[in-house]
Write an enzyme that holds these catalytic residues in place. Structure first.
Site, short mmCIF file in Angstrom:
data_model
loop_
_atom_site.label_atom_id
_atom_site.label_comp_id
_atom_site.label_asym_id
_atom_site.label_seq_id
_atom_site.Cartn_x
_atom_site.Cartn_y
_atom_site.Cartn_z
N LYS B 80 -31.54 30.52 51.44
CA LYS B 80 -32.22 30.23 52.72
C LYS B 80 -31.43 30.84 53.87
CE LYS B 80 -34.08 26.26 55.32
NZ LYS B 80 -34.15 24.78 55.39
N SER B 155 -38.78 22.81 55.84
CA SER B 155 -38.48 24.11 56.40
C SER B 155 -38.05 25.17 55.37
CB SER B 155 -37.37 23.97 57.45
OG SER B 155 -36.16 23.57 56.84
N SER B 179 -36.72 19.00 53.84
CA SER B 179 -36.95 20.45 53.87
C SER B 179 -36.77 21.18 52.54
CB SER B 179 -36.05 21.09 54.92
OG SER B 179 -36.54 20.84 56.20
#
Lengths: 97, 486
Positions: B80, B155, B179
């Site tokens: 990420k 997210s 997330s």
């Protein structure tokens, strides 16, 4: 609790070094107002007997000797990310007249 | 190539160990998959082609010389884009950090590199991890591999979509309020949020430090356990990290006699979709048939979790994101009158609307006159939630509930109704507030063929229990084997 007005939102934005002027302004202010109204539900929580804790994972302080540990960061590598620089320093606008 | 990409991380690692697949072949397969599939999905921000192929060669030599012995050796991964990888861009999906190059590796990345995992790229996400749909990214929204008109969740949307699309076998995401788990649920993959402190946050760009935790996204709970064992443990660079026991040995495929609680307030929640409800109840029945004891409980604090979470997360964000000032790195505006003007313009022009909104909300709840009513009250509500979970875990091994109230919404729907998007985090945020471990496992599909996720929550430091229940469920079902249609 209270409403968040456009004025309050602008004040909080100033505290955070942000300007609210721009296309997003209306949406940001109305979203904030809606959320702050919603937060009132928290008033129903009975917390009279509860202590405020910033950390709840049961951590305790762990002390170590006050000895500096060496981290080898290459100065040039760090400065590569600088928006404005000289050969070995960052450049910022003048802070004193 | 398609064979390589259909394997899970453990299976691919085994093929590499047996020399049936080389590390270079695996890495090239992933790089080609990015090229072919990701223009539709947009799960990557940066592709590290050259460095990944170089790493692949070095790792192969180490495997051949018996210098590394991890089950994940040679298995490519992606990270990420709020987790630092030395020498690569780390953008947080923000204009603010569009050209920022990390100068060191996050500890979790160091751990994966030493396990022999080539890093193929950096994954798309909501800007600074603020959002539940991965639509606030400066680099465009991530699409759901099961239906390109729907969101991936957020997210860590890129981290979940890339695994679901069979681009890469596993990824690392971060979970502040759901997330990792919620995008895993929306994309039909397995996502694990470890106990707070189990994985070092060193090198994770902070959103809300008391809630942030790095976690894996993979095809199976077993893979999540292997990855967690690789990245967890005491790190002197993160004072909240702790020494931990391995979780993989806990995966016994046996849940006999385990007590699992179903919270009434989650299943009766008016936001809960009926198909999601039915799939998660069915999950409970599957575990019951495997020998677990199921019991309904009350979770009286459910109304407080969203305000408490958003107040605390916004407060911490307003402090953490004060470091972005346009001086040392990051977006730099033109024509600044003085230093104050530089700060104001860099931040106003560098941050997107959702990030600005949360920073302003944070500054508001911390400001004089509002601190006690909001911030302090939220801290107390957090303690209330933690105490109730402590009480539950004295008589139960785990709590089972939906990961999200619905399957993935259409692209664009959440951006128009911010409060509705916040409210959809109701089942995931209590876990972060109470610092607990939780996993999302695929448990069904709705009438539109979109994946549904079940969430299993455990007591702090009982990460192995949570993953064992998920693993056992996956031995009995095949929802986790159905991949995206794209």
């Amino acid at each position: 609790m209270s409403e968040i007005s456009e004025e309050t939102a602008e004040y909080a934005a100033r505290l955070a070094r942000l300007s609210l002027d721009g296309a997003d302004k209306e949406k940001i202010v109305s979203d904030l107002a809606e959320f702050v109204r919603y937060m009132d539900v928290l008033n129903k929580a009975d917390t009279a007997q509860i202590e405020a804790e910033s950390h709840i994972s049961g951590l305790v302080n762990v002390f170590r000797e006050d000895v500096a540990e060496e981290e080898h960061f290459d100065r040039e590598k760090l400065l590569l990310n600088a928006p404005e620089r000289t050969a070995d320093s960052l450049i910022v606008p003048k802070t004193l007249e | 190539m398609s064979k390589i990409l259909s394997l899970d991380a453990f299976e691919l690692g085994a093929e590499i160990k047996k020399r049936n697949v080389s590390v270079k072949e695996a890495t090239q397969a992933v790089l080609s998959a990015i090229e072919q599939k990701d223009k539709d999905i947009n799960s990557f921000i940066t592709i590290c082609k050259q460095s990944a192929l170089l790493q692949a060669e070095e790792i192969q030599k180490k495997i051949d010389g018996s210098e590394i012995d991890s089950p994940l050796a040679g298995v490519p991964t992606a990270i990420k884009d709020n987790i630092c990888v030395d020498g690569e861009r780390t953008t947080c999906a923000s204009k603010m950090l569009e050209n920022f190059i990390s100068v060191y590796d996050a500890s979790a990345v160091t751990a994966l590199k030493s396990a022999g995992c080539p890093i193929v790229g950096k994954l798309n996400m909501d800007e600074f991890a603020m959002g539940s749909t991965s639509e606030t990214s400066f680099f465009g929204a991530v699409k759901n591999p099961h239906d390109l008109t729907k969101v991936s969740g957020g997210s860590s949307g890129g981290a979940a979509a890339a695994v679901a699309a069979e681009i890469v076998p596993f990824t690392l995401g971060s979970d502040t309020g759901g997330s990792v788990r919620q995008p895993a649920s929306f994309c039909g993959v397995t996502g694990f949020k470890p106990t707070y402190g189990k994985v070092s946050r060193w090198g994770l760009i902070a959103y809300a430090s008391s809630l942030d935790q790095i976690g894996p996204v993979a095809k199976t709970a077993y893979d999540c356990a292997l990855i967690t064992d690789q990245i967890s443990g005491l790190d002197k660079k993160d004072s909240t990290s702790f020494a931990t026991e391995k979780v993989t040995p806990c995966l016994t495929s046996n849940v006999k006699g385990m007590k699992i609680a179903l919270p009434e307030q989650c299943f009766n929640n008016k936001s809960l979709n009926s198909e999601v409800k039915a799939a998660v109840i069915k999950t409970a029945e599957t575990l019951e048939a495997a020998g677990a004891e199921i019991e309904w409980i009350k979770l009286p604090f459910i109304d407080y979790v969203i305000p408490a979470y958003y107040i605390l997360a916004a407060a911490e964000a307003s402090s953490n994101l004060s470091r972005f000032d346009g001086v040392k790195y990051g977006f730099h505006p033109d024509d600044c009158k003085d230093i104050s003007d530089l700060y104001l313009k860099a931040r106003t022009q560098g941050f997107g609307a959702e990030v600005k909104k949360r920073i302003i909300l944070g500054a508001f709840v911390l400001s004089s006159g509002y601190y006690d009513a909001y911030y302090l009250k939220a801290l107390k509500a957090k303690t209330l939630i933690k105490n109730k979970f402590d009480e539950i875990f004295t008589s139960f091994d785990a709590v089972l509930c939906p990961t999200a109230p619905s399957s993935a919404p259409k692209l664009g729907d959440s951006l128009s109704d911010a409060l509705a998007m916040y409210l959809s985090d109701v089942f995931t945020v209590p876990v972060n507030l109470a610092a607990l471990p939780a996993v999302s496992v695929p448990c069904g599909f709705d009438s539109e063929n979109m994946p549904i996720g079940a969430q299993i929550i455990g007591a702090a430091k009982n990460d192995g229990t949570v993953l064992n229940i998920a693993h056992t469920f996956q031995q009995l079902t095949d929802f986790h084997k159905r991949r995206g249609r794209v």
